[in-house]
Design an enzyme around this catalytic site. Structure first.
Site, PDB file in Angstrom:
ATOM      1  CG  ASP A  40      -1.698   1.312   1.350  1.00 18.20           C
ATOM      2  OD1 ASP A  40      -2.648   1.487   0.570  1.00 18.20           O
ATOM      3  OD2 ASP A  40      -1.349   2.148   2.202  1.00 18.20           O
ATOM      4  CD  GLU A 129      -2.525   1.288  -2.921  1.00 16.35           C
ATOM      5  OE1 GLU A 129      -3.548   1.610  -2.311  1.00 16.35           O
ATOM      6  OE2 GLU A 129      -1.455   1.920  -2.830  1.00 16.35           O
ATOM      7  CB  CYS A 200     -12.859  -5.194   7.609  1.00 12.13           C
ATOM      8  SG  CYS A 200     -12.240  -6.236   8.952  1.00 12.13           S
ATOM      9  CB  CYS A 203     -15.767  -9.274   8.655  1.00  9.89           C
ATOM     10  SG  CYS A 203     -15.890  -7.470   8.802  1.00  9.89           S
ATOM     11  CB  CYS A 219     -13.858  -3.619  11.176  1.00  5.68           C
ATOM     12  SG  CYS A 219     -15.261  -4.334  10.285  1.00  5.68           S
ATOM     13  CB  CYS A 222     -15.604  -8.019  12.706  1.00  2.00           C
ATOM     14  SG  CYS A 222     -14.081  -7.378  11.944  1.00  2.00           S
ATOM     15  CG  ASP A 229      -0.815   3.525   5.584  1.00  2.00           C
ATOM     16  OD1 ASP A 229      -1.690   3.876   4.770  1.00  2.00           O
ATOM     17  OD2 ASP A 229      -0.118   4.338   6.205  1.00  2.00           O
TER      18      ASP A 229
END
Length: 275
Positions: A40, A129, A200, A203, A219, A222, A229
């Site tokens: 990332d 990315e 997330c 989940c 999140c 969850c 990052d």
């Protein structure tokens, strides 16, 4: 400045990176997941790997750049007050060029060191990315009202962000990773980062509220908490593994010939991974 370059053939021909990836795919998702790493890119943490390793300028490099940028700012003000074409102005221009070159060399060194560390890891698949750095660093468009008066468009704030993006060497590091990975027969792929900072990894609940701050990911479904990052790099890894498992080889091509960086083209109907 003058440069001399030497080329020689070492007699070694790198293996097609897809050969080993096919073997990993045949072994199953677990094997492919263990042999992959996601990355990332950010402004604060320039590059974050899913392995937990961060890639940033060393304190010495940061100090050198800050020192040179301070001198550049000082000499730019001095140059603006000097007589155009005078010997003093030419001397100031030479000093500016020297300082700009030093900053560029330090950032290039950082890009080489970081890319070397990434490619030297145990990971066989490096997942990045697909960021449009040129588009991201464009100046905002001018805004005018009905009477032709100029309105605030956030240009000053955007200029600071653009400088931070360009100084992070995002594109430079990825280019270096591409050709260095090719030498080691490793596969580099780029995928869409759409909502990767909001999803997330545990989940896969996706919502803007999950990103509490620049550095905190929490999140709302969850309760998973992680550095933002690091979570995004884990998401890129998850998406990359899924894409390689679901999208056949014929739907991948290099971003440019010999770059060593692969992207998805015309994904099969019904697949959304990395599209």
């Amino acid at each position: 400045e003058y440069y001399v370059s030497f080329n020689y053939e070492d007699g070694q021909k790198p293996q097609d990176p897809w050969v080993q990836v096919r073997e990993l795919i045949s072994e199953g998702e677990t094997a492919l997941n263990e042999a992959s790493e996601g990355f990332d890119r950010g402004v604060v943490i320039k590059v974050q790997g899913s392995s937990g390793e961060s890639y940033a300028l060393t304190p010495g490099q940061e100090k050198t750049i800050q020192k040179k940028e301070k001198r550049i700012h000082k000499n730019q003000k001095r140059q603006s007050r000097q007589k155009k074409g005078s010997n003093r102005q030419k001397k100031t221009q030479r000093a500016l060029a020297k300082d700009h070159a030093k900053v560029a060399h330090v950032r290039d060194d950082y890009a080489h060191q970081s890319s070397h560390r990434m490619v030297s890891s145990e990971a066989q698949v490096l997942i990045w990315e697909a960021l449009g750095v040129v588009q991201m660093s464009k100046r905002p468009k001018v805004k005018q009202d009905q009477k032709g008066r100029y309105l605030a468009n956030g240009a000053k704030a955007k200029a600071g962000l653009n400088a931070a993006i360009l100084s992070s060497c995002w594109g430079q590091i990825l280019r270096y990773v591409g050709y260095k990975a090719l030498r080691k027969s490793k596969l580099v792929i780029v995928l869409s980062p759409y909502q990767s900072s909001q999803e997330c990894v545990k989940c896969h609940h996706t919502h803007p509220d999950n990103r509490k701050s620049q550095s905190l990911f929490l999140c709302s479904c969850c309760g998973y908490t992680e550095n933002a990052d690091k979570n995004a790099s884990d998401i890129m890894k998850y998406r990359g593994v899924k894409a390689l498992l679901e999208i056949p080889r014929e739907h991948w091509e290099e971003t440019s010939k010999g770059s060593g960086i692969w992207k998805i083209v015309k994904p099969p109907a019904g697949t959304r991974v990395g599209a």
